[in-house]
Design a protein around this motif. Structure first.
Motif, mmCIF file in Angstrom:
data_model
loop_
_atom_site.group_PDB
_atom_site.id
_atom_site.type_symbol
_atom_site.label_atom_id
_atom_site.label_comp_id
_atom_site.label_asym_id
_atom_site.label_seq_id
_atom_site.Cartn_x
_atom_site.Cartn_y
_atom_site.Cartn_z
ATOM 1 N N GLY A 55 -4.617 -2.585 -28.802
ATOM 2 C CA GLY A 55 -3.553 -3.617 -27.959
ATOM 3 C C GLY A 55 -2.691 -4.270 -28.703
ATOM 4 O O GLY A 55 -1.400 -4.239 -28.288
ATOM 5 N N GLU B 33 -24.179 6.271 -24.772
ATOM 6 C CA GLU B 33 -23.565 7.339 -25.924
ATOM 7 C C GLU B 33 -24.536 7.338 -27.085
ATOM 8 O O GLU B 33 -24.641 8.476 -27.719
ATOM 9 N N ALA C 109 -5.923 -0.705 -23.468
ATOM 10 C CA ALA C 109 -5.411 -2.004 -24.175
ATOM 11 C C ALA C 109 -4.073 -1.551 -25.009
ATOM 12 O O ALA C 109 -3.140 -2.491 -24.738
ATOM 13 N N MET D 295 -20.194 -6.985 -24.428
ATOM 14 C CA MET D 295 -19.111 -7.849 -25.387
ATOM 15 C C MET D 295 -18.729 -9.248 -24.798
ATOM 16 O O MET D 295 -18.771 -9.469 -23.634
ATOM 17 N N GLY E 233 -8.018 -2.147 -36.059
ATOM 18 C CA GLY E 233 -8.967 -3.108 -34.966
ATOM 19 C C GLY E 233 -10.473 -2.596 -35.183
ATOM 20 O O GLY E 233 -10.746 -1.626 -35.686
ATOM 21 N N ALA E 234 -11.286 -3.291 -34.312
ATOM 22 C CA ALA E 234 -12.506 -2.903 -33.925
ATOM 23 C C ALA E 234 -12.541 -1.444 -33.562
ATOM 24 O O ALA E 234 -13.556 -0.853 -34.091
ATOM 25 N N ALA F 34 -9.612 1.737 -25.133
ATOM 26 C CA ALA F 34 -8.500 1.686 -26.252
ATOM 27 C C ALA F 34 -7.166 2.032 -25.698
ATOM 28 O O ALA F 34 -6.189 1.430 -25.713
ATOM 29 N N ARG G 299 -6.177 -14.557 -40.572
ATOM 30 C CA ARG G 299 -6.631 -14.910 -39.051
ATOM 31 C C ARG G 299 -5.708 -15.948 -38.486
ATOM 32 O O ARG G 299 -5.359 -16.745 -39.140
ATOM 33 N N ASP H 257 -9.262 -5.844 -25.133
ATOM 34 C CA ASP H 257 -10.682 -6.464 -24.670
ATOM 35 C C ASP H 257 -10.620 -8.025 -24.549
ATOM 36 O O ASP H 257 -11.520 -8.403 -23.879
ATOM 37 N N VAL I 270 -0.443 -10.081 -37.226
ATOM 38 C CA VAL I 270 -1.427 -10.834 -37.770
ATOM 39 C C VAL I 270 -2.976 -10.125 -37.526
ATOM 40 O O VAL I 270 -3.176 -10.130 -36.418
ATOM 41 N N SER J 241 -18.026 5.684 -33.660
ATOM 42 C CA SER J 241 -18.894 6.207 -32.519
ATOM 43 C C SER J 241 -18.626 7.663 -32.044
ATOM 44 O O SER J 241 -19.585 8.582 -32.173
ATOM 45 N N LYS J 242 -17.290 7.897 -32.104
ATOM 46 C CA LYS J 242 -16.999 9.423 -31.688
ATOM 47 C C LYS J 242 -17.033 10.247 -32.653
ATOM 48 O O LYS J 242 -17.334 11.591 -32.593
ATOM 49 N N CYS K 127 -14.865 2.533 -31.531
ATOM 50 C CA CYS K 127 -14.651 3.782 -30.876
ATOM 51 C C CYS K 127 -14.325 4.747 -31.879
ATOM 52 O O CYS K 127 -15.304 5.820 -31.512
ATOM 53 N N PHE L 252 -19.168 9.614 -23.812
ATOM 54 C CA PHE L 252 -19.158 10.699 -24.481
ATOM 55 C C PHE L 252 -20.827 10.777 -24.921
ATOM 56 O O PHE L 252 -21.122 11.115 -25.935
ATOM 57 N N ALA M 277 -12.963 -8.250 -28.886
ATOM 58 C CA ALA M 277 -14.196 -8.656 -28.166
ATOM 59 C C ALA M 277 -15.086 -8.266 -29.502
ATOM 60 O O ALA M 277 -14.890 -7.505 -30.200
#
Ligand SMILES: Cc1cc2nc3c(=O)[nH]c(=O)nc-3n(C[C@H](O)[C@H](O)[C@H](O)COP(=O)(O)OP(=O)(O)OC[C@H]3O[C@@H](n4cnc5c(N)ncnc54)[C@H](O)[C@@H]3O)c2cc1C
Length: 484
Positions: free
Chosen positions: A8, A208, A340, A289, A33-34, A337, A139, A329, A26, A43-44, A40, A369, A166
């Motif tokens: 995002g 998944e 975003a 989430m 990101g996550a 993704a 942060r 998210d 920032v 896991s892939k 994502c 997936f 999230a």
């Protein structure tokens, strides 16, 4: 000013920099990101290995003998994969090839997953720096609509984008300990594969991971609170995948809600509502989430959050505060993704005065997936069946597709929806290995308002799975009276 360096945030930063804006991102936890670091991409990457294991398990059917040559060596002995767990659970239903001969080296697999995520994050950082984007590793928070506090500074901005993402939701009574009770961000720190993995939650993430770990060699139990797995997905597709899960030896507990997860001396016990218990070595929680929107000064700056804390946005990513946009998210709008990234880009195009089209959520292509994969785009079967969309549909099982036969798989189908009368393609579903790649043809048709006639006149390679898509289009060319 962009708060959050996931898709995002970073996709927005690239567009804004391209258009000549002075951009600062920032981020508190790492660029990408996550999405890149914990969700994502890892896991892939894990699934790339589990899919390869599935291929290995099916190799014997295709005429490949795995193991030592006749008369030599000992089956499965002397593997360099210290600490690896054999694929015994899967092998029980997968024929001789799986029995201890193909084994997962978990430490090596997890190291690969983490290294790849780190490298991808570094690539994102490099790209942003190359485009002149300033990066603050901290942060950040809002101190009013056009003011951000980060890195010990108070920074004024013409526009602010909130893209803080999230976090995994925590089920009270089932708090992760990072060792036996885990969320998906902790699983790559395990020293080995779980021998008996209980996955709580059968949405996309749960399905998944259940699919992947079953193929990697864990004995998997999937706890689903609903009648079937993936309750929000195409019902036919979910049935195919659940059927494959069961056939491969997974235990799927339908209509079973987890009430608590506790550690035992050498494992976990999951207590279901109603009192039944399930025991395993590890439990993976995939129960949704929650938005990372607390403590950011959002409401004080006039940004409206919904009852669950997600940022409310319109279709060009504006929040209720002037000059403050939000993407990804943290908005709760289709947590993908790709969505975003598009929300972030749209926000920048809008604020920088470019021509912009509001986001079209009915055109989003998405994939689950699992093995086989489920890919979807456009209208849903529910909308067609309920009459909400005046459309015709066709579903072709892949079992008759020549390429599918050659590749040795029989689970899957293609489904196509077209507007009644005009024949304009409105959407589709593909259940197949690599469905994520096959869906593009349908996606193009939906985006460009192509008709089934145009799709049917498009060449597909013979033999190919995509040939089933053009054949589905041909079936829908028949007069309306014949269409089913
Ligand atoms: C297991 C799993 C698998 C997935 N697989 C896929 C997939 O295959 N395809 C797909 O399209 N989507 C997938 N998703 C969804 C995808 O990961 C998310 O939709 C995507 O990460 C959202 O991007 P984002 O930019 O909104 O947030 P994130 O990627 O979460 O990034 C947000 C960033 O903001 C930072 N941040 C938070 N608060 C602050 C603050 N106050 N100041 C500064 N920085 C802050 C965070 O640390 C983080 O780095 C998956 C999700 C999960 C959980």
């Amino acid at each position: 000013m962009i708060l959050g360096g996931g898709p995002g945030g970073y996709e927005a930063a690239l567009v804004a920099a391209q258009l000549g804006a002075q951009v600062t991102v920032v981020d508190s936890d790492g660029l990408g990101g996550a999405c890149v670091l914990t969700d994502c991409v890892p896991s892939k990457t894990l699934i790339a290995t589990s899919t390869t294991m599935s291929v290995v398990h099916g190799a014997e059917d295709l005429g490949i003998r795995i193991g030592p040559p006749p008369g030599g060596g000992s089956p499965g002995g002397g593997s360099p994969g210290g600490g690896a767990v054999s694929g015994r659970a899967y092998a029980a239903s997968a024929g001789r090839a799986g029995r201890g001969l193909a084994r997962v080296d978990a430490p090596r697999l997890y190291a690969r997953v983490k290294a790849l995520a780190k490298a991808q994050s570094a690539d994102v950082e490099l790209r942003l720096s190359a485009e002149g984007v300033e990066i603050i590793n901290d942060r950040g928070a809002l101190a009013g609509p056009g003011t951000v506090i980060a890195g010990g500074q108070r920074i004024q901005a013409g526009a602010v984008l909130i893209a803080t993402g999230a976090m995994p939701r925590v089920l009270p009574g089932a708090e992760p300990d990072g060792e036996r009770i885990l969320n998906w961000r902790q699983i790559y720190d395990l020293p080995d594969l779980p021998t008996e993995l209980i996955v709580v939650g059968s949405g996309v993430t749960g399905a998944e991971f259940a699919s992947a770990y079953q193929a990697l060699g864990s004995q998997v139990t999937l706890v689903s609170s609903r009648e079937r797995v993936m309750p929000h997905e195409d019902a036919d597709a979910a049935v195919v995948v659940e059927d494959v899960f069961r056939r491969r030896g997974m235990t799927v507990l339908g209509r079973s809600r987890a009430a608590a997860v506790k550690r035992t001396r050498d494992g976990v016990v999951v207590t279901l509502e109603g009192g039944r218990t399930v025991r395993g070595s590890h439990c993976l929680l995939t129960v949704g989430m929650e938005p990372a929107t607390r403590g950011l000064g959002l409401e004080e700056a006039g940004v409206t959050l919904d009852s669950q804390g997600f940022v409310e946005v319109d279709r060009v990513s504006r929040t209720t505060a002037r000059g403050v946009y939000a993407a990804g998210d943290c908005t709760g709008v289709m947590m993908l993704a790709s969505v975003a990234g598009m929300q972030g880009r749209i926000a920048m195009w809008h604020t920088l005065g470019e021509a912009v089209q509001p986001i079209r959520l009915d055109h989003v292509a998405a994939t689950i997936f699992t093995d086989p994969e489920i890919a979807t785009v456009g209208v849903t079967a529910d909308a067609v069946e309920s009459g909400a969309e005046d459309a015709v549909a066709v579903k072709l099982p892949l079992v008759t597709n020549a390429r599918a036969k050659m590749q040795g798989f029989r689970d899957g189908f293609v489904k196509l929806f077209a507007r009644r009368g005009t024949g304009i393609v409105l959407g589709g579903v593909v259940v197949a290995p690599r469905a994520s790649e096959l869906i593009l043809g349908v996606s193009l048709a939906v985006e460009q308002s192509l008709t089934v006639d145009q799709m049917a006149h498009t060449f597909a390679v013979y033999p190919s799975l995509s040939g089933s898509l053009t054949e589905a289009a041909r079936r829908l060319m028949r007069p309306a009276g014949d269409r089913r």
